[in-house]
Design an enzyme around this catalytic site. Structure first.
Site, mmCIF file in Angstrom:
data_model
loop_
_atom_site.group_PDB
_atom_site.id
_atom_site.type_symbol
_atom_site.label_atom_id
_atom_site.label_comp_id
_atom_site.label_asym_id
_atom_site.label_seq_id
_atom_site.Cartn_x
_atom_site.Cartn_y
_atom_site.Cartn_z
ATOM 1 N N LYS A 144 0.844 -1.199 0.000
ATOM 2 C CA LYS A 144 0.000 0.000 0.000
ATOM 3 C C LYS A 144 0.876 1.244 0.000
ATOM 4 O O LYS A 144 1.582 1.513 0.964
ATOM 5 C CB LYS A 144 -0.901 0.046 1.229
ATOM 6 C CG LYS A 144 -1.902 1.210 1.151
ATOM 7 C CD LYS A 144 -2.661 1.428 2.446
ATOM 8 C CE LYS A 144 -1.974 2.376 3.383
ATOM 9 N NZ LYS A 144 -1.829 3.754 2.893
ATOM 10 N N GLU A 148 10.325 0.605 10.458
ATOM 11 C CA GLU A 148 11.265 1.712 10.248
ATOM 12 C C GLU A 148 10.501 2.975 10.614
ATOM 13 O O GLU A 148 9.638 3.418 9.860
ATOM 14 C CB GLU A 148 11.712 1.782 8.778
ATOM 15 C CG GLU A 148 12.498 0.586 8.301
ATOM 16 C CD GLU A 148 13.936 0.578 8.802
ATOM 17 O OE1 GLU A 148 14.344 1.533 9.507
ATOM 18 O OE2 GLU A 148 14.641 -0.378 8.494
ATOM 19 N N CYS A 179 13.120 10.537 7.355
ATOM 20 C CA CYS A 179 13.097 10.069 8.740
ATOM 21 C C CYS A 179 14.471 10.172 9.390
ATOM 22 O O CYS A 179 14.586 10.363 10.595
ATOM 23 C CB CYS A 179 12.584 8.637 8.815
ATOM 24 S SG CYS A 179 13.427 7.528 7.686
ATOM 25 N N GLU A 212 9.817 14.927 16.045
ATOM 26 C CA GLU A 212 10.119 14.874 14.615
ATOM 27 C C GLU A 212 9.212 15.856 13.883
ATOM 28 O O GLU A 212 7.993 15.788 13.992
ATOM 29 C CB GLU A 212 9.879 13.450 14.097
ATOM 30 C CG GLU A 212 10.387 13.255 12.700
ATOM 31 C CD GLU A 212 10.217 11.822 12.203
ATOM 32 O OE1 GLU A 212 9.176 11.219 12.504
ATOM 33 O OE2 GLU A 212 11.120 11.331 11.510
#
Lengths: 493, 266
Positions: free
Chosen positions: A198, A272, A306, A403
């Site tokens: 996906k 991850e 990331c 983040e």
């Protein structure tokens, strides 16, 4: 030293303003359909859910196409197709056959490079020079690398007998749509699994073009299935009893939810997740190279990375000249049309992400950090955010802990290597880190002590299919890339 | 009434290299002996002791860690009689000692077998090394009481992790006898901590603990779903290991892989 002397020493001349003529990449390399269905069992099919949603270009807000919103029934069909393909031949295919399919895919990706790069920049907003020079070549390289493993698996893990897991459900993020697809699909197929993938809600187009690449490669039906949709589609995949493995790249919060959901099921999982990398600059570094590395570390792909170097830790003695050089360098970055070959900073991927960046930047200003943004004209349409540097940042500020996933750098200082380490390791994340110093022994000393899965010394944001990538702590578990990346898709007898 | 009355041993916990009673003042009867029944507070103390011990043990040279493990085998050999009395017997003790020796030899070979240099397409020196993941919680199996614990403990610590082990609930005495060997083996205090008590009381505390990096559920009985759910709170590594076996891959399950890049240029 008086203030006047100090400012003279650190004064950096204003950059010369180059005027570049527009150099847009032609859009006609891509012909998009108005509407895309799902790719299940080698066929493009209408979604049983009957619903579609638009995918838009974040740089212009124009609608590029409509894509299907896969529901539970669609996910059922995709998993069943993947299961059938696994059992009806893919898992028993001669390993060198699997290798050849993957080599074919690698070659077709190279041959259709222009089309994929344009589609990636249109749909995701990233500069064409990045999609053209980084995303697409690396995606092809991943298929090429793992193709070679397909018939050599028994050499990868001494004294173990590797076997495929079965059906892998793979959920990828919107920051590197094609590259993440390659990271997920190439090792899964090399190990003999079949997949249901996906792509992210906002960036499905290159995955949909990839379905045509599967057709060209004559990949057996059902080996790769692509379902589009939002988080609810992903949830159907994660909870599906026919799935033997889940691979997820995305936020730490969603990763934790997936780990909870799979608890006790025996389904193999790799994650991850997020990061808040420290980019640590010592006073003996090659300053200009470090500035380039810092810019690459946080402004590459608008900071939608990331492992982005989002916390700059500078040794106190060079903080002033370094920040001055950095600000000057920021003024030379060109923000604008992602399809222009001169563009350095493209569009923010979505409206929702832009709002998240704005909220976090506002919190930085409220908490007392000093903001700097170079003068730059933001286009009227689309989602844009100027490259941003925060100085005077404390460890406790949200912009130093959370983040942001945008072009926002938080600068902090340190005096000793020990202090740099302490600060660098002081987040729940542990994905990546950077070190800038000319002293080799210090690089190795720091690299040993940083709690991060990837350490870049005197460079940043490098990727290669032969190089394992993945995090410590709450940045997830498992590695992608290299020999270690195979393990996520194998069980051992 | 004739003959000498033996001095009974009081079985305690093993935390930070010391043998405290449970702070809760509780014990329970197992195999005819009173054994300390650790509390949640004891579990947290054990995690803190492990965290404190971790940096020093992780940064010890592999040669040193190998020797310390071998020293543990020496101590176990010297106590073989005592250990045999609290497990299934001499054979199990010998297997446990041999397992420690086997893992001792891995300490200085792990990076070569599990890591590597990566041939990236560009002018970079790029290498991957295994590193310990941090504090590891081990839910030890009931059977074999000694060999099962040793089989999980040795791969946990040889790579540089610090461990908090929940001993078998039904056969806890083997764990404490082993702790006495550990205490005299040069292993720094806190690298191994042993809790005796009720698994249902202790395992969830460790699974949910935010300062535990990995949990080994090899000995968790029955449904481990709840423990795995709790482990997601800080994205813990969940390990289901082999209870009676040995392999470098059992060690790798407790390790992280770190990849370092540096440009190559004159």
């Amino acid at each position: 030293m008086s203030d006047v002397e100090k400012s003279e020493r650190t004064a950096v001349p204003a950059p010369f303003q180059w005027e570049y003529a527009p150099a847009p990449e032609a859009r006609d390399a891509v012909s998009l359909r108005e509407r895309y269905g799902l790719f299940i069992g080698g066929e493009h099919v209408e979604p049983r859910s009957g619903s579609f949603f638009p995918t838009i270009s974040p740089s212009t807000e124009e609608q590029l196409a409509e894509v299907a919103q896969a529901g539970a029934e669609d996910v059922d069909l995709a998993v069943a197709a993947a299961r059938a393909a696994f059992e009806d031949g893919w898992s028993s295919l001669a390993p060198c056959g699997r290798a050849k399919y993957l080599f074919r895919i690698a070659r077709i990706l190279q041959e259709r490079a222009r089309e994929l790069a344009v589609a990636e920049s249109l749909d995701g907003g990233k500069p064409i020079k990045e999609s053209r020079d980084v995303d697409v070549p690396l995606a092809a390289a991943h298929f090429f690398y793992y193709a070679g493993w397909a018939d050599k698996l028994e050499y990868a893990f001494p004294n173990r007998t590797p076997r495929p897991l079965g059906v892998a459900a793979q959920i990828i993020p919107w920051n590197f749509p094609l590259l993440m697809l390659a990271w997920k699909i190439a090792p899964a197929l090399a190990c003999g699994n079949t997949v249901v993938l996906k792509p992210a809600e906002t960036t499905p187009l290159t995955a949909l073009i990839f379905t045509d690449i599967c057709r060209q490669a004559e990949l057996p039906p059902g080996v790769v299935n692509i379902v589009t949709g939002d988080g609810s589609t992903g949830a159907h995949m994660v909870g599906h009893p026919g799935v033997d493995k889940v691979a997820f790249t995305g936020s730490t919060d969603v990763g934790k939810a997936i780990q909870r959901k799979l608890a006790g099921s025996g389904t193999k999982l790799t994650l991850e997740l997020g990061g808040k990398a420290a980019n640590i600059v010592f006073d003996d570094c090659a300053l200009d190279q470090a500035v380039e590395g810092i810019v690459n570390g946080i402004y590459f792909n608008q900071g939608h990375v990331c492992c982005a170097g989002s916390r700059l830790l500078v040794q106190e003695s060079i903080a002033e000249p370094l920040v001055a050089k950095l600000k000057r360098r920021l003024e030379t970055l060109r923000l604008g049309d992602p399809l222009d070959k001169n563009t350095d900073i493209g569009a923010i991927n979505s409206k929702a992400q832009l709002e998240k960046i704005r909220a976090l930047v506002a919190s930085g200003e409220e908490e007392g950090a000093e903001i700097y943004q170079p003068p730059c004209v933001l286009p009227e349409k689309g989602y844009w955010f100027a490259p941003t540097v925060f100085t005077n940042v404390a460890q406790s500020y949200r912009i130093a802990q959370e983040e942001i996933f945008g072009p926002v750098l938080s600068v902090m200082t340190f005096r000793t290597p020990e202090e740099a380490l302490e600060k660098a390791n002081n987040t729940p994340y542990g994905l990546s880190a950077g070190i800038w110093t000319e002293k080799g022994s210090r690089i190795l000393w720091m690299a040993q002590r940083l709690r991060a899965g990837v350490v870049w010394a005197n460079t940043f944001n490098r990727f290669d299919p032969a190089s394992p990538f993945g995090g410590y702590k709450e940045s997830g578990f498992g590695r992608e890339g290299g020999r270690h990346g195979l393990e996520a898709y194998l069980r051992f007898e | 009434m004739s003959g000498r009355l033996p001095v009974r041993k009081t079985y305690k916990l093993f935390i930070g290299g010391a043998f405290p009673r449970s702070e809760s003042g509780r014990s329970y009867e197992a195999a005819g002996r009173n054994v300390a029944r650790a509390s949640r507070k004891d579990a947290r103390d054990a995690v803190r002791a492990a965290r404190d011990a971790f940096p020093k043990w992780a940064s010890a040279t592999a040669y040193n860690r190998g020797q310390v493990l071998y020293r543990l085998a020496e101590m176990m050999e010297a106590r073989a009689g005592d250990l045999a009395a609290v497990c299934s017997g001499r054979d199990e003790v010998e297997a446990a000692i041999d397992r420690v020796v086997w893992y001792a030899g891995w300490a200085d070979k792990l990076p070569q077998v599990l890591g590597g240099a990566n041939p990236v397409a560009g002018p970079y020196f790029n290498f991957t090394v295994p590193e310990p993941t941090g504090v590891v919680a081990i839910v030890a199996p009931d059977e074999p009481a000694l060999l099962g614990l040793v089989s999980r403990l040795a791969p946990g610590i040889v790579g540089g992790n610090a461990v908090v082990a929940v001993a078998s609930e039904t056969h806890p005495v083997a764990a404490i006898e082993l702790a006495e060997a550990i205490a005299t083996s040069d292993l720094p205090g806190g690298v191994v901590n042993v809790l005796t008590g009720l698994r249902a009381e202790l395992a969830p505390v460790l699974a949910a603990h935010m300062d535990v990096n990995a949990i080994d559920l090899s000995g968790a009985d029955g449904d481990t779903a709840e423990l795995e759910r709790l482990a997601a709170g800080n994205v813990k590594r969940v390990v289901h290991g082999v209870v009676d076996g040995q392999s470098p891959w059992e060690i790798q399950a407790f390790l992280e892989l770190k990849t370092v890049w540096h440009p190559v240029g004159a």
